[in-house]
Motif scaffolding. Structure first.
Motif, PDB file in Angstrom:
ATOM      1  N   LEU A 154      -6.060   4.389  -4.891  1.00 34.85           N
ATOM      2  CA  LEU A 154      -6.583   5.497  -5.697  1.00 34.85           C
ATOM      3  C   LEU A 154      -7.672   6.249  -4.940  1.00 34.85           C
ATOM      4  O   LEU A 154      -7.699   7.495  -4.919  1.00 34.85           O
ATOM      5  N   ALA A 155      -8.591   5.485  -4.325  1.00 32.86           N
ATOM      6  CA  ALA A 155      -9.695   6.114  -3.592  1.00 32.86           C
ATOM      7  C   ALA A 155      -9.169   6.938  -2.424  1.00 32.86           C
ATOM      8  O   ALA A 155      -9.640   8.054  -2.160  1.00 32.86           O
ATOM      9  N   ARG A 156      -8.159   6.408  -1.734  1.00 39.63           N
ATOM     10  CA  ARG A 156      -7.591   7.129  -0.588  1.00 39.63           C
ATOM     11  C   ARG A 156      -6.905   8.412  -1.043  1.00 39.63           C
ATOM     12  O   ARG A 156      -7.063   9.475  -0.424  1.00 39.63           O
ATOM     13  N   GLU A 157      -6.115   8.315  -2.118  1.00 38.47           N
ATOM     14  CA  GLU A 157      -5.413   9.501  -2.611  1.00 38.47           C
ATOM     15  C   GLU A 157      -6.399  10.569  -3.089  1.00 38.47           C
ATOM     16  O   GLU A 157      -6.173  11.770  -2.918  1.00 38.47           O
ATOM     17  N   ARG A 208      -5.078  -5.916  -7.636  1.00 37.55           N
ATOM     18  CA  ARG A 208      -5.786  -4.826  -8.314  1.00 37.55           C
ATOM     19  C   ARG A 208      -6.711  -4.097  -7.342  1.00 37.55           C
ATOM     20  O   ARG A 208      -6.855  -2.858  -7.404  1.00 37.55           O
ATOM     21  N   ALA A 209      -7.309  -4.855  -6.412  1.00 31.64           N
ATOM     22  CA  ALA A 209      -8.183  -4.234  -5.405  1.00 31.64           C
ATOM     23  C   ALA A 209      -7.384  -3.279  -4.519  1.00 31.64           C
ATOM     24  O   ALA A 209      -7.897  -2.221  -4.114  1.00 31.64           O
ATOM     25  N   GLU A 210      -6.119  -3.637  -4.230  1.00 29.73           N
ATOM     26  CA  GLU A 210      -5.271  -2.745  -3.428  1.00 29.73           C
ATOM     27  C   GLU A 210      -4.986  -1.447  -4.189  1.00 29.73           C
ATOM     28  O   GLU A 210      -4.905  -0.367  -3.600  1.00 29.73           O
ATOM     29  N   VAL A 211      -4.823  -1.545  -5.508  1.00 26.82           N
ATOM     30  CA  VAL A 211      -4.611  -0.346  -6.324  1.00 26.82           C
ATOM     31  C   VAL A 211      -5.843   0.554  -6.258  1.00 26.82           C
ATOM     32  O   VAL A 211      -5.741   1.781  -6.084  1.00 26.82           O
ATOM     33  N   ASP A 212      -7.024  -0.047  -6.377  1.00 28.78           N
ATOM     34  CA  ASP A 212      -8.262   0.736  -6.340  1.00 28.78           C
ATOM     35  C   ASP A 212      -8.434   1.425  -4.988  1.00 28.78           C
ATOM     36  O   ASP A 212      -8.860   2.590  -4.916  1.00 28.78           O
ATOM     37  N   HIS A 220      -5.129  14.453  -3.565  1.00 30.68           N
ATOM     38  CA  HIS A 220      -3.955  14.346  -4.422  1.00 30.68           C
ATOM     39  C   HIS A 220      -4.365  14.110  -5.876  1.00 30.68           C
ATOM     40  O   HIS A 220      -5.390  13.482  -6.154  1.00 30.68           O
ATOM     41  N   THR A 221      -3.556  14.582  -6.799  1.00 27.33           N
ATOM     42  CA  THR A 221      -3.836  14.424  -8.223  1.00 27.33           C
ATOM     43  C   THR A 221      -3.649  12.960  -8.630  1.00 27.33           C
ATOM     44  O   THR A 221      -2.618  12.345  -8.337  1.00 27.33           O
ATOM     45  N   LEU A 222      -4.656  12.421  -9.313  1.00 30.63           N
ATOM     46  CA  LEU A 222      -4.573  11.025  -9.744  1.00 30.63           C
ATOM     47  C   LEU A 222      -3.913  10.945 -11.123  1.00 30.63           C
ATOM     48  O   LEU A 222      -3.890  11.930 -11.874  1.00 30.63           O
ATOM     49  N   ARG A 227       0.838  -1.208   0.000  1.00 33.99           N
ATOM     50  CA  ARG A 227       0.000   0.000   0.000  1.00 33.99           C
ATOM     51  C   ARG A 227       0.869   1.252   0.000  1.00 33.99           C
ATOM     52  O   ARG A 227       0.581   2.215  -0.719  1.00 33.99           O
ATOM     53  N   MET A 228       1.928   1.244   0.798  1.00 36.49           N
ATOM     54  CA  MET A 228       2.825   2.394   0.855  1.00 36.49           C
ATOM     55  C   MET A 228       3.464   2.637  -0.507  1.00 36.49           C
ATOM     56  O   MET A 228       3.558   3.776  -0.981  1.00 36.49           O
ATOM     57  N   GLN A 229       3.892   1.550  -1.181  1.00 36.76           N
ATOM     58  CA  GLN A 229       4.534   1.688  -2.479  1.00 36.76           C
ATOM     59  C   GLN A 229       3.544   2.172  -3.541  1.00 36.76           C
ATOM     60  O   GLN A 229       3.880   3.022  -4.382  1.00 36.76           O
ATOM     61  N   LEU A 230       2.321   1.674  -3.513  1.00 35.05           N
ATOM     62  CA  LEU A 230       1.303   2.111  -4.477  1.00 35.05           C
ATOM     63  C   LEU A 230       0.989   3.598  -4.302  1.00 35.05           C
ATOM     64  O   LEU A 230       0.860   4.339  -5.285  1.00 35.05           O
TER      65      LEU A 230
END
Length: 748
Positions: A585-588, A578-582, A593-595, A546-549
């Protein structure tokens, strides 16, 4: 009895010192030594055998056997009792030599009248240099005191041989460290280089082997050991807040440093006539010999700890620290037993090549060497004992061969090869900006692999169309603690900046197997390559993932971003990642933050299982990259670290190419972009076949792009594909022989 042993060995060593001090020629000195040993031991025969090459022993001096046999009698390693002593580094002590297993009668020596036999290895730090033998007519077994006295003498002989005391007639009496040496190892990173040796840890040279002042030597040893113990305690104090595994290693250091048995044995050796340094080296040689025979990994690690501790103690005693006053040459070739990634990065790109006695093709050092595009040879046996600082050395990373102090013929041929490679690179420069299009009109995209900021300048110079694989684990491996998210984000942003709009595919943390983070607990697994690694670690311990993503998303800052997960073996693993990426994204987005403008999430296909995943996986994943190195070893069930099997299986095996073809077909049906990443992508013939199988994207080391592009542009992929299909129809095991003949006929 102890007093007798002390007086016998001290008397013998005292007489040896006189011979050492004498300036007589090598052969005369050897003759005098055999005579005084025979006289001191009360035996009719004393002989010294030394290696003339790695497989052959030569009788170099004798008292009691026929003089004409000197430099004429030779035996293979393992042949006869002398050969057995050399092969096994074990003492043979028998009252009836002819009845001993493996006995071989040498008629030219006249030894048939001697019954008893005592043979000891002449060895230094685990390397056997020869064999010391005494024989008598009377059938008797030599006492433990006599064996001990000769062990001490054998160790002194080894040091004398190392220091060139016996240089003279005969192949075995050539000067060590002056003759040319050819060492065959394993390819760690391709490329060729010429330079001069730079030892990562210069060997400690012990010149004062014998002492007649045991009280003074015991005091020196005691003082040095006290200094050693203090330094280990200080290291322990500094590591209290660090990794538990590191603490365990240092605790083992402290245990050895405080070992009463270790200290007692060294004190006994000093009492029997050795200097403090020689006593430490004698114990170290014993540990090295045990290390060579140890099969238990834990025991080997502990023996390595003791070996390292002995080196530290020798440096304290001799004052020969790591900083020896020698200046690193302008063209350094680094020589080491092994080396960590941080230490290797300290040298940077100044190195011409790296040669290691140990290491592995997937080790930290190999990863850094590839990132820095430095030729690397691993498993180069004896290199640290054969090489001296400043020696001329030529490293052929393409073949895994090292030429140390090469003769002019070898050097000339090697330079011709390097000149041809340089000339070819100049030709490739002319097609750097040209698209890679085959004669049949197929467009193939060529990308480069990277892992450090230092790689990025190659993006323009090599003609790569982007970075097909950016290994993110290097930033984790070279640190003593976990990097912070902000640090990673800044680094990834610099990578994207340097790419100047060209695509970059970031592979998430690929650890485990032979890539163990220094600050994470090491898991002992029976087969790490098939164990807890890569995506499996990330999903079981999602905090780091998660930190790296998050760091990658922030680094993109509105730009396009490609993320790839390593070692995905089944569809569910990709879905979970892929769920961790999503989630990231939602957290950022919540944090304002700019996606990324565009985000693609892919998977590395490195296991046969993923090739047969449900079609839904191929439809859902944004792209797939075949990780050729791992896929090949799992396809053939051949460990790529195992020299006994790794070369048995060819990438151009018809079965493997058919498997690649199957993956291409599934991706084409789903409309999923597919690339191939691995060493084979950078080998022109292999790359040609991969392209013929339908792959249109290859990622390789920067230096390979020119040769691969050149061959692809001169070839008709349809014709190459026909050669592969014809080989399959004939039942050929590999397409390589037929393809090489066809290419030669075509003039490609």
């Amino acid at each position: 009895m102890a007093d007798s042993r002390e007086s016998d060995s001290r008397k013998l060593l005292g007489r040896l010192r006189d011979v050492m001090a004498d300036r007589t020629a090598g052969q005369e000195r050897l003759d005098r030594i055999t005579a005084l040993i025979a006289d001191s031991m009360g035996t009719e025969v004393c002989s010294i055998y030394l290696f003339r090459d790695t497989e052959t022993l030569e009788l170099c001096a004798t008292e009691g056997l026929k003089a004409e046999a000197v430099h004429q009698t030779r035996m293979r390693l393992g042949e006869g009792l002398v050969g057995r002593v050399a092969a096994n580094s074990k003492i043979i002590n028998t009252p009836d030599a002819p009845m001993e297993r493996g006995f071989r009668y040498m008629p030219e020596t006249g030894e048939e009248i001697y019954s008893s036999f005592l043979g000891l290895p002449i060895q230094r730090l685990g390397e056997t240099l020869g064999v010391l033998v005494v024989q008598s007519k009377a059938a008797r077994e030599y006492s433990s005191d006599e064996v001990y006295a000769l062990e001490v003498v054998a160790m002194v002989l080894a040091e004398m041989a190392e220091l060139g005391a016996f240089v003279g007639e005969g192949a075995a009496l050539r000067a060590r460290h002056q003759e040319p040496v050819l060492i065959r190892g394993t390819v760690g990173q391709e490329g060729s280089a010429e330079g001069h040796v730079w030892l990562h840890e210069p060997r400690v040279v012990v010149t004062n082997l014998i002492s007649d002042d045991p009280v003074g030597e015991l005091a020196r040893l005691s003082e040095a050991v006290d200094t050693l113990r203090v330094s280990v305690d200080q290291m322990l104090e500094g590591a209290q807040d660090g990794d538990g595994e590191q603490l365990k290693v240092l605790e083992t250091y402290r245990m050895f440093a405080n070992s009463k048995g270790w200290m007692r044995r060294m004190e006994e050796d000093i009492a029997n006539g050795l200097s403090a340094e020689a006593a430490v080296e004698k114990e170290q040689s014993t540990a090295r010999a045990r290390m060579a025979r140890a099969t238990d990994p834990y025991l080997r690690e502990r023996l390595y700890d003791l070996d390292d501790l002995s080196n530290r103690l020798l440096r304290i005693l001799t004052g020969q620290g790591r900083e020896t006053g020698a200046e690193i040459p302008a063209d350094p070739v680094l020589i080491a037993r092994n080396i960590g990634p941080a230490e290797l990065l300290d040298y940077g790109r100044s190195l011409k090549a790296i040669v290691l006695e140990e290491g592995s093709v997937g080790s930290h050092a190999a990863i850094v060497a590839r990132a820095l595009a430095i030729p690397l040879v691993i498993h180069a046996g004896r290199i640290t004992t054969e090489a001296l600082n400043g020696d001329q050395i030529m490293v052929d990373g393409d073949q895994g061969v090292v030429h140390l102090r090469p003769d002019e013929t070898v050097a000339s041929a090697f330079r011709d090869k390097m000149a041809m490679q340089a000339e070819a690179q100049e030709r490739y420069a002319s097609i750097r900006e040209v698209d890679c299009v085959s004669k049949c009109g197929a467009r193939v995209n060529l990308f480069m692999n990277a892992g450090l900021m230092a790689d990025l300048p190659s993006l323009e110079g090599s003609g790569a169309e982007g970075v097909g694989l950016f290994r993110t684990e290097l930033q984790f491996l070279v640190r003593s603690q976990m990097p912070r998210r902000g640090e990673l984000s800044a680094l990834y942003a610099r990578v994207l900046d340097s790419a100047q709009g060209k695509p970059v595919v970031f592979r998430t943390l690929d650890i485990g197997s032979d890539k163990v983070l220094p600050y994470m607990k090491k898991i002992d697994e029976p087969n790490p390559a098939l164990g807890w690694r890569a995506i499996r670690v990330g999903l079981d311990k999602p905090g780091v993932m998660r930190m790296q993503l998050q760091a990658l998303i922030r680094a993109a800052c509105g730009r396009e971003l490609s993320i790839m997960f390593p070692f995905v073996a089944q569809y569910d693993e990709y879905r979970a990642a892929r769920a961790e990426v999503d989630k990231a994204l939602a957290r950022e987005e919540r944090l304002g933050h700019t996606l990324p403008e565009k985000l693609e999430v892919g998977a590395m296909l490195e296991t046969p299982s993923l090739a047969y995943a449900p079609m839904k996986f191929f439809e859902e994943v944004d792209f797939i990259s075949i990780g050729g190195n791992d896929l090949k070893q799992f396809f053939f069930a051949a460990d790529r670290e195992n020299e006994l099997v790794r070369r048995r299986y060819d990438t151009l095996n018809v079965s493997f190419l058919s498997f690649i073809e199957r993956i291409v077909e599934r991706c084409n049906i789903a409309g999923t972009p597919l690339s191939f990443c691995g060493e084979d992508a950078g080998r022109p013939i292999e790359a040609l076949c991969l392209a013929a199988m339908g792959l249109r994207s290859l990622s390789m080391r920067p230096a390979s792009i020119g040769p691969v592009k050149s061959l692809l542009m001169r070839s008709d992929l349809g014709q190459v594909r026909k050669q592969i299909h014809d080989a399959r129809h004939r039942g050929d095991q590999s397409v390589r022989p037929a393809l090489m003949r066809w290419l030669a006929e075509e003039g490609s």
